[in-house]
Design a protein around this motif. Structure first.
Motif: not given
Lengths: 81, 146
Positions: A5-8, A10, A75, B49-50, B121, B132
């Motif tokens: 999971y990435f960004a929000w 996650r 993501f 982030e990546h 991101w 974000w």
């Protein structure tokens, strides 16, 4: 398989990755399984139009098959550049 | 072709010179650099982030596709991640081609695709907290012209 999971996504789920035992045939089947786990998953996957998915590090669709997949990542739309 | 994903700052001048130097076939080199800007005021930092592994392969795929569409001798993509301050350089692309039209168009193509098809991101940190950055429809629409 490993689920990342990435960004929000996650942040909402609370972990960056986890190992998941699943027989899910497609990405959407896996999403349904995850939604059923806990409320935080249901919240993160409430609107899949706001999400993107990669299977084994290749962007794909939610109806993509998962046979043989080792890694699935969820993501939001990407914001590089 | 060189793809670099790193948290450290890069030396734009040195990278551009190294990329342009010693070309014999290419008469045109185009570079683009993206900088952290503070649109509304109050931006304290930009966090990027990546997805390690996929980021490099996605950028390689995008640059490889650019080389098949245009007559490119070479391409360079450098993209940073981690925490950046206002005014810092986030990324750069460079393209080398026999003629400038190919170099310009391929650079724009690389930019359009790495904005919405490479797994980065952005998160803006202000005094009120961190948010974000939402993907923009214009960025997605930009892909349809290629």
């Amino acid at each position: 398989m490993d689920v990342l999971y990435f960004a929000w996504v996650r942040e909402r789920i609370g972990i960056p990755r986890e190992a998941v035992e699943t027989q899910a045939g497609t990405v959407m089947d896996l999403v349904e399984e995850l939604r059923g786990k806990e409320e935080r998953y249901a919240a993160a996957f409430a609107d899949i139009s706001a999400l993107r998915v990669a299977v084994d590090q290749q962007l794909t669709d939610f109806d993509a098959p998962l046979s043989g997949a080792r890694e699935v990542a969820f993501f939001p739309p990407m914001t590089g550049g | 072709m060189r793809i670099v994903v790193q948290d450290a700052a890069f030396d734009f001048g040195a990278e551009a010179t190294a990329f342009a130097e010693g070309r014999a076939v290419s008469g045109a080199v185009v570079t683009f650099t993206g900088i952290v800007r503070d649109v509304d005021g109050g931006l304290k930092a930009m966090e990027i982030e990546h997805y390690p592994g996929m980021t490099e392969s996605a950028l390689t795929d995008i640059a490889t596709e650019a080389k098949t569409r245009w007559s490119l001798e070479d391409a360079l993509v450098i993209h940073r991640h981690g925490q950046l301050e206002v005014g810092e350089m986030i990324m750069m692309v460079a393209t080398a081609a026999r003629h400038r039209k190919d170099a310009f168009e391929a650079a724009e193509y690389l930019m359009d695709y790495l904005k919405s098809r490479a797994p980065f991101w952005k998160r803006e940190v202000t005094a009120d907290g961190a948010d974000w950055v939402a993907a923009r429809d214009e960025d997605e629409d930009a892909l349809t012209r290629w």
